[in-house]
Design an enzyme around this catalytic site. Sequence first.
Site, PDB file in Angstrom:
ATOM      1  N   GLU A 146       0.967  -1.338   0.121  1.00  0.00           N
ATOM      2  CA  GLU A 146       0.179   0.164   0.017  1.00  0.00           C
ATOM      3  C   GLU A 146       0.923   1.323   0.127  1.00  0.00           C
ATOM      4  O   GLU A 146       0.521   2.558  -0.554  1.00  0.00           O
ATOM      5  CB  GLU A 146      -0.982   0.136   1.194  1.00  0.00           C
ATOM      6  CG  GLU A 146      -1.891  -1.047   0.939  1.00  0.00           C
ATOM      7  CD  GLU A 146      -1.601  -2.599   1.659  1.00  0.00           C
ATOM      8  OE1 GLU A 146      -0.556  -2.604   2.013  1.00  0.00           O
ATOM      9  OE2 GLU A 146      -2.563  -3.223   1.655  1.00  0.00           O
TER      10      GLU A 146
ATOM     11  N   PHE B  60     -11.354  -6.871  14.259  1.00  0.00           N
ATOM     12  CA  PHE B  60     -10.488  -7.398  13.481  1.00  0.00           C
ATOM     13  C   PHE B  60     -10.128  -6.246  12.419  1.00  0.00           C
ATOM     14  O   PHE B  60     -10.892  -5.724  11.614  1.00  0.00           O
ATOM     15  CB  PHE B  60     -10.827  -8.796  12.842  1.00  0.00           C
ATOM     16  CG  PHE B  60      -9.634  -9.282  11.951  1.00  0.00           C
ATOM     17  CD1 PHE B  60      -8.512  -9.629  12.354  1.00  0.00           C
ATOM     18  CD2 PHE B  60      -9.980  -9.397  10.490  1.00  0.00           C
ATOM     19  CE1 PHE B  60      -7.646 -10.134  11.449  1.00  0.00           C
ATOM     20  CE2 PHE B  60      -9.109  -9.904   9.521  1.00  0.00           C
ATOM     21  CZ  PHE B  60      -7.971 -10.246  10.025  1.00  0.00           C
ATOM     22  N   GLN B  61      -8.833  -6.122  12.091  1.00  0.00           N
ATOM     23  CA  GLN B  61      -8.218  -5.010  11.207  1.00  0.00           C
ATOM     24  C   GLN B  61      -8.919  -3.911  11.247  1.00  0.00           C
ATOM     25  O   GLN B  61      -9.100  -2.962  10.296  1.00  0.00           O
ATOM     26  CB  GLN B  61      -8.294  -5.578   9.952  1.00  0.00           C
ATOM     27  CG  GLN B  61      -7.618  -6.642   9.657  1.00  0.00           C
ATOM     28  CD  GLN B  61      -7.262  -7.122   8.151  1.00  0.00           C
ATOM     29  OE1 GLN B  61      -8.103  -7.113   7.364  1.00  0.00           O
ATOM     30  NE2 GLN B  61      -6.200  -7.850   7.841  1.00  0.00           N
TER      31      GLN B  61
ATOM     32  N   LYS C 179     -17.400  -0.732   6.109  1.00  0.00           N
ATOM     33  CA  LYS C 179     -18.139  -1.611   5.229  1.00  0.00           C
ATOM     34  C   LYS C 179     -19.478  -1.448   4.990  1.00  0.00           C
ATOM     35  O   LYS C 179     -20.023  -1.596   3.806  1.00  0.00           O
ATOM     36  CB  LYS C 179     -17.705  -2.953   5.464  1.00  0.00           C
ATOM     37  CG  LYS C 179     -17.910  -4.022   4.770  1.00  0.00           C
ATOM     38  CD  LYS C 179     -17.379  -5.456   5.124  1.00  0.00           C
ATOM     39  CE  LYS C 179     -17.596  -6.484   3.731  1.00  0.00           C
ATOM     40  NZ  LYS C 179     -17.177  -7.919   4.203  1.00  0.00           N
TER      41      LYS C 179
ATOM     42  N   MET D  83      24.329   8.379   2.101  1.00  0.00           N
ATOM     43  CA  MET D  83      24.409   9.957   2.699  1.00  0.00           C
ATOM     44  C   MET D  83      24.545   9.587   4.046  1.00  0.00           C
ATOM     45  O   MET D  83      25.440  10.595   4.719  1.00  0.00           O
ATOM     46  CB  MET D  83      22.867  10.425   2.393  1.00  0.00           C
ATOM     47  CG  MET D  83      22.837  11.753   2.679  1.00  0.00           C
ATOM     48  SD  MET D  83      23.778  12.788   2.233  1.00  0.00           S
ATOM     49  CE  MET D  83      23.024  13.612   0.715  1.00  0.00           C
TER      50      MET D  83
HETATM   51  C1  LIG Z   1      12.362   5.872   5.226  1.00  0.00           C
HETATM   52  C2  LIG Z   1      13.429   6.241   5.337  1.00  0.00           C
HETATM   53  N1  LIG Z   1      14.733   5.667   6.461  1.00  0.00           N
HETATM   54  C3  LIG Z   1      15.809   6.193   6.841  1.00  0.00           C
HETATM   55  C4  LIG Z   1      16.062   7.438   6.107  1.00  0.00           C
HETATM   56  C5  LIG Z   1      17.357   8.354   6.347  1.00  0.00           C
HETATM   57  N2  LIG Z   1      18.250   8.242   5.170  1.00  0.00           N
HETATM   58  C6  LIG Z   1      18.488   9.125   4.442  1.00  0.00           C
HETATM   59  S1  LIG Z   1      19.550   8.911   3.444  1.00  0.00           S
HETATM   60  C7  LIG Z   1      19.739   7.508   3.763  1.00  0.00           C
HETATM   61  C8  LIG Z   1      20.866   6.574   2.941  1.00  0.00           C
HETATM   62  C9  LIG Z   1      20.248   6.299   1.698  1.00  0.00           C
HETATM   63  O1  LIG Z   1      21.163   5.275   1.077  1.00  0.00           O
HETATM   64  P1  LIG Z   1      20.966   4.743  -0.308  1.00  0.00           P
HETATM   65  O2  LIG Z   1      19.563   4.692  -0.648  1.00  0.00           O
HETATM   66  O3  LIG Z   1      21.812   3.502  -0.537  1.00  0.00           O
HETATM   67  O4  LIG Z   1      21.384   5.936  -1.333  1.00  0.00           O
HETATM   68  P2  LIG Z   1      22.845   6.712  -1.439  1.00  0.00           P
HETATM   69  O5  LIG Z   1      22.565   7.768  -0.290  1.00  0.00           O
HETATM   70  O6  LIG Z   1      23.749   5.867  -1.121  1.00  0.00           O
HETATM   71  O7  LIG Z   1      22.625   7.413  -2.638  1.00  0.00           O
HETATM   72  C10 LIG Z   1      19.002   7.169   4.911  1.00  0.00           C
HETATM   73  C11 LIG Z   1      19.126   5.821   5.521  1.00  0.00           C
HETATM   74  C12 LIG Z   1      15.073   8.087   5.001  1.00  0.00           C
HETATM   75  N3  LIG Z   1      15.503   9.171   4.316  1.00  0.00           N
HETATM   76  N4  LIG Z   1      13.978   7.325   4.893  1.00  0.00           N
END
Ligand SMILES: Cc1ncc(C[n+]2csc(CCOP(=O)(O)OP(=O)(O)O)c2C)c(N)n1
Length: 585
Positions: free
Chosen positions: A60, A122-123, A172, A481
């Site tokens: 979803e 439920f749900q 529902k 990042m």
């Molecule tokens: C749902 C979610 N969880 C955690 C983060 C924190 N976060 C920001 S950038 C990042 C790393 C992203 O890694 P990747 O997708 O491998 O991309 P890269 O930075 O290596 O291009 C994280 C964990 C986020 N933005 N979104």
Amino acid sequence: MLEERNVEVILKKKGAEIVVDALLQEKVDVIFGYPGGVVIPIFDVLYDTKGLEVVLTRHEQAAAHAADGYARVTGKVGVCLATSGPGATNLVTGIATAYLDSIPIVAITGQVATPILGTDAFQEADIVGITRPITKHNFLVKDVQELPSMLKQAFHIARTGRPGPVLIDIPKDVSLGVLSNYEYPKDVAIRSYKPNVVGHVRQIRKAAEAIKSAKEPLIYAGGGVILSDAHKELLELAEKTSIPVTTTLMGLGGFPGDHPLFIGMPGMHGSKAANYALQQTDLIISVGARFDDRVTGMVDKFAPNARIIHMDIDPAAISKIIKVDIPVVGDAKNILAALNKLVAARKPDEWNKQIEKWKGKRMFSYTSSKAEIKPQAVIEAVYKETKGNAIITTEVGQNQMWAAQFYKFNKPRTLVTSGGLGTMGFGMPAAMGAAMANPGVPVIDIAGDGSIQMNIQELATISLNDIPVKIVILNNGYLGMVRQWQELFFDKRYSSTCLRKGSGRCKKCVGPQKCKLAYIPDFIALAESYDVPAFRAEKPEEMIPVLRKGMKIKGPALMEFVVSEEENVFPMVPAGKPIDHILEG
Ligand SMILES: Cc1ncc(C[n+]2csc(CCOP(=O)(O)OP(=O)(O)O)c2C)c(N)n1
């Protein structure tokens, strides 16, 4: 028209039929959803509805992002549909993503029947309560009598004023209930909801005067320019006055990225020119931008010399973060059209020269390599191969920032990215929505190897529905990042950012260069298991051939680029610092 879309004009209708009729009347042509017990009645009606396609996602969250992607590229309302409880809560991240970026979506959720509401049935989940802070408005329909009006209101609220997500929760017994005198309302009147779309003439005049007397003015445009289709008016203002333009991440494409007056985006990973200009300017002309902390850095030190004109559809955005001198509340397109008539022409002068100097030859640069694929080079190659005629979605992290820096967005609605919430896992499902809305236009998701795994199951959706999404994975083996922040601010203590086999248990990460652990998953094998063609490039000379192979394929394709692991995004302003405190790597 209505006959063509198979809408029968009968008065007696079941709740579920009313929902689908409302979708048709609102000219919705595709919805993204996932079924469950309490929404079977709605899916049942959809089963033989013509002119309305249903895309079954595999999660979803992806349905919400797909609806969001559809809305971002079309300007129309995107729609997603989920069942009660876990189905509804799975929408939450998608709804919050749309909320922070002001994207119009209507999320329809099934709910347990009204007699058992509040019994932990439920749900059952109180999705109206859960989503209150992340929707523009939400409804729980308690009686089928209220359903037509609430559906109409939901679409109206989502698309007018500052756009945003609206949720409508339908028990529902309401979907199964029958209304004997059904008619879909033509209009809505909602007390206390009257968005002001025409800017106040006196304020617009004040803005024109401020522009005339400014010595070093700067236009700072945000996503509002794109949402209100004000890009032509913005271009006219800039060209008439020769005022340089910086756009936020959300505003990229709202002003041509290759225009001489464009100086890049500001903020944490913005251009030097944009950040220096903001710190020196004596007048910020802000159009549909909200002074996000990724742009302002330390608020107290932001734009110390500037008076600020702030044009925004949302009065609550004015002076929320930065004190504004001349507020103009209204639709950016209307305000700019009026302003353009009043504003005096201005020739390029010393200020423009200064900005040109800051801009230099290239706004963003990197050290190229013959030994390894540089992620920035991949983005540049994508731009070259597509000649800029593509829709780019992104995941979140370094991949997102490099896409923003190295791809030139010359047209509005060509960048689809989660700016406000920064949602990993957004890009591929959003790309599905964008591709469904724009047959024939290449749609490319620029992804990190971490983010892509957050909704990787949607490979099934793009494969089975033959949605021609191209996925470009910049595989650096890390949550790049976060690893960058650990490198710069946490003494290279790479805690839980390596994605290699067994690395989850490494208490002392030896760093990307020395680590010999195997990488999983094998993206190529994974994609192929979904019947999506996939190609990998490991050396620089393989980069263009792989890109060409993937782009040539008619349907979906995945391209993995094994890129240099310790590449960082520069320039960088550390969080909370003034925006002229720039690290250059
Ligand atoms: C749902 C979610 N969880 C955690 C983060 C924190 N976060 C920001 S950038 C990042 C790393 C992203 O890694 P990747 O997708 O491998 O991309 P890269 O930075 O290596 O291009 C994280 C964990 C986020 N933005 N979104």
